[in-house]
Design an enzyme around this catalytic site. Structure first.
Site, PDB file in Angstrom:
ATOM      1  N   TYR A  62       0.876  -1.169   0.000  1.00  0.00           N
ATOM      2  CA  TYR A  62       0.000   0.000   0.000  1.00  0.00           C
ATOM      3  C   TYR A  62       0.912   1.217   0.000  1.00  0.00           C
ATOM      4  O   TYR A  62       1.609   1.475   0.988  1.00  0.00           O
ATOM      5  CB  TYR A  62      -0.873  -0.036   1.255  1.00  0.00           C
ATOM      6  CG  TYR A  62      -1.812   1.130   1.381  1.00  0.00           C
ATOM      7  CD1 TYR A  62      -3.015   1.128   0.689  1.00  0.00           C
ATOM      8  CD2 TYR A  62      -1.507   2.213   2.185  1.00  0.00           C
ATOM      9  CE1 TYR A  62      -3.881   2.206   0.801  1.00  0.00           C
ATOM     10  CE2 TYR A  62      -2.361   3.276   2.305  1.00  0.00           C
ATOM     11  CZ  TYR A  62      -3.552   3.267   1.602  1.00  0.00           C
ATOM     12  OH  TYR A  62      -4.401   4.333   1.706  1.00  0.00           O
ATOM     13  N   HIS A  82      -4.941   7.129  10.617  1.00  0.00           N
ATOM     14  CA  HIS A  82      -4.088   5.930  10.727  1.00  0.00           C
ATOM     15  C   HIS A  82      -2.616   6.276  10.854  1.00  0.00           C
ATOM     16  O   HIS A  82      -1.763   5.601  10.273  1.00  0.00           O
ATOM     17  CB  HIS A  82      -4.307   4.992   9.530  1.00  0.00           C
ATOM     18  CG  HIS A  82      -5.222   3.832   9.845  1.00  0.00           C
ATOM     19  ND1 HIS A  82      -4.814   2.766  10.604  1.00  0.00           N
ATOM     20  CD2 HIS A  82      -6.506   3.591   9.519  1.00  0.00           C
ATOM     21  CE1 HIS A  82      -5.812   1.918  10.733  1.00  0.00           C
ATOM     22  NE2 HIS A  82      -6.869   2.393  10.094  1.00  0.00           N
ATOM     23  N   ASP A  87     -10.275   8.696   9.749  1.00  0.00           N
ATOM     24  CA  ASP A  87      -9.217   7.947  10.423  1.00  0.00           C
ATOM     25  C   ASP A  87      -7.923   8.195   9.660  1.00  0.00           C
ATOM     26  O   ASP A  87      -7.779   7.766   8.518  1.00  0.00           O
ATOM     27  CB  ASP A  87      -9.573   6.455  10.414  1.00  0.00           C
ATOM     28  CG  ASP A  87      -8.613   5.648  11.266  1.00  0.00           C
ATOM     29  OD1 ASP A  87      -7.629   6.231  11.773  1.00  0.00           O
ATOM     30  OD2 ASP A  87      -8.860   4.438  11.423  1.00  0.00           O
TER      31      ASP A  87
HETATM   32 MG    MG Z   1      -8.872   3.635  13.486  1.00  0.00          MG
END
Ligand code: MG
Length: 400
Positions: A172, A205, A203
């Protein structure tokens, strides 16, 4: 006569994308047992070994009444403590003991905590998806029409192939500049289409460096996100002082927390607005109820983590705590399949924007061992959302 533990069993089942772990604590009373969630989906076999080889012999013969003492014994006896494998193993047993406590009292666990503060728990589902902004907006419109007005919006931030080096491995790939641009584009679109009433959050991350994170906040500020989740990694938590000084966007933080040292100063310093820890990752219901109360003192709200890497037993435990916590704001909640509901009879459910539990004693959730056995563990998954392998455009591995 005291009720004693006669056996502790750990099951792994994968009826969906995730390995789910359930711990069953059996007693010397016919038909009396408890269930707990020990789901660390990325390292499930390690958790099962910890339950089978260490906690089971420790627990057999113990009186089920002494939950706090059992928790201290399980956590302290390894000397080195507060890691996700052992915390999840402990959570499985701890939640099972609370389930037993409720069954013995003839009450749902939320009654043991003082009773409900609310009848249903406001949920935060995942919204968005789609290949274009319009498709994403259409999907969100359907959720809004169901009465959901809090949601985390999924925003693509993978970088195009052209900027990767030759021979780049499959992963990714995240380009921070492109990601920031995408976040702003999506939020601008959402606010133009839906106005400022719906509570859209993201989010992050922990994908940005601390400085990049502040730049993102400044770019997003005009579009009033309801929250940014995990803007920074736990290792960069001290930088939240700078984030607070730079933006008024509410901060949600904590799904990676496994140790009180990671959240103590963030809560006491009021550096975050929403506590997003995952209860089994903390070590179960016993530490989670303490954390909820600690947050309440500092006006930090709870919004426990719980997409799909949690059993309905674990979700029930989170919801029982939500129902009894005055400072609960939200619960992350994913709808479960009919199959999961068949494996876990009594699983929590949602109607409109709220999640509910039944009013049976304990967690009110059971476990069909025979059906679960038909869906064996998947073990390690390298790619996709379960692999979490991310790289910068030049190929450098980063956490995400
Ligand atoms: Mg999360």
């Amino acid at each position: 006569m005291s009720v004693k533990v006669t056996d502790v069993k750990c099951f792994i089942t994968a009826p969906g994308v995730c390995d789910l772990l359930v711990v069953k604590v059996e007693t010397n009373q016919p038909g009396l047992y408890g269930l707990g969630c020990a789901t660390f989906t990325q390292r499930g076999f390690a958790v099962k070994t910890a339950v089978d080889e260490y906690l089971r012999p420790m627990m057999i013969g113990r009186d089920v009444a002494y939950i706090e003492d059992a928790w201290q014994q399980m956590m302290g006896s390894s000397y080195w403590r507060n890691g996700p494998v052992l915390n999840n193993a402990i959570s499985g047993v701890d939640e099972a003991l609370w389930d037993i406590k409720g069954k013995m009292a003839g009450m749902p666990v939320y009654e043991l905590l003082g009773g409900k503060c609310r009848e249903g728990v406001q949920i935060m589902p995942h919204g968005g998806g789609g290949r274009t902004l319009e498709e994403m907006g259409d999907n969100i419109e359907k959720l809004l029409a169901q009465g959901l007005d809090w949601m985390r919006v999924g925003i693509p931030c993978e970088c195009p192939d052209e900027i990767k080096p030759k021979g780049a491995p499959v992963a990714y790939y995240l380009n921070p500049d492109q990601a920031r641009e995408n976040y702003v584009t999506v939020f601008k679109y959402l606010r133009e289409r839906f106005g400022y009433r719906p509570n859209f959050g993201i989010d992050i991350h922990e994908r940005f460096t601390p400085t990049e994170a502040i730049r993102l906040c400044k770019d997003l500020e005009p579009y009033k996100p309801a929250f940014l989740e995990d803007l920074l990694a736990p290792e960069d938590a001290a930088w939240f002082d700078n984030v607070r000084a730079a933006t008024s966007i509410p901060m949600a933080m904590g799904e990676l927390f496994v140790n009180p040292l990671e959240y103590r100063d963030l809560v006491a310093g009021r550096k975050i607005d929403y506590m997003r820890a995952h209860i089994s990752m903390l070590g179960g219901f016993t530490p989670a109820k303490k954390l909820a109360a600690f947050c309440e003192v500092y006006s930090v709200k709870t919004a426990w983590h719980g997409p799909h890497d949690i059993t309905p037993v674990g979700m029930a435990a989170q919801l029982h705590l939500d129902l009894a916590s005055p400072n609960c704001a939200l619960q992350e909640f994913g709808d479960v399949s009919d199959l999961v509901r068949e494996i876990f009879p009594g699983a929590p459910w949602r109607e409109g924007g709220y999640a509910y539990v039944n009013d049976k004693p304990g967690w009110g959730v059971d476990f069909n061992e025979e059906l679960a056995a038909k869906y064996p563990a998947k073990g390690y998954v390298m790619t996709g959302s379960m692999g979490f392998l991310a790289r910068r455009p030049d190929g450098t591995a980063v956490r995400s």
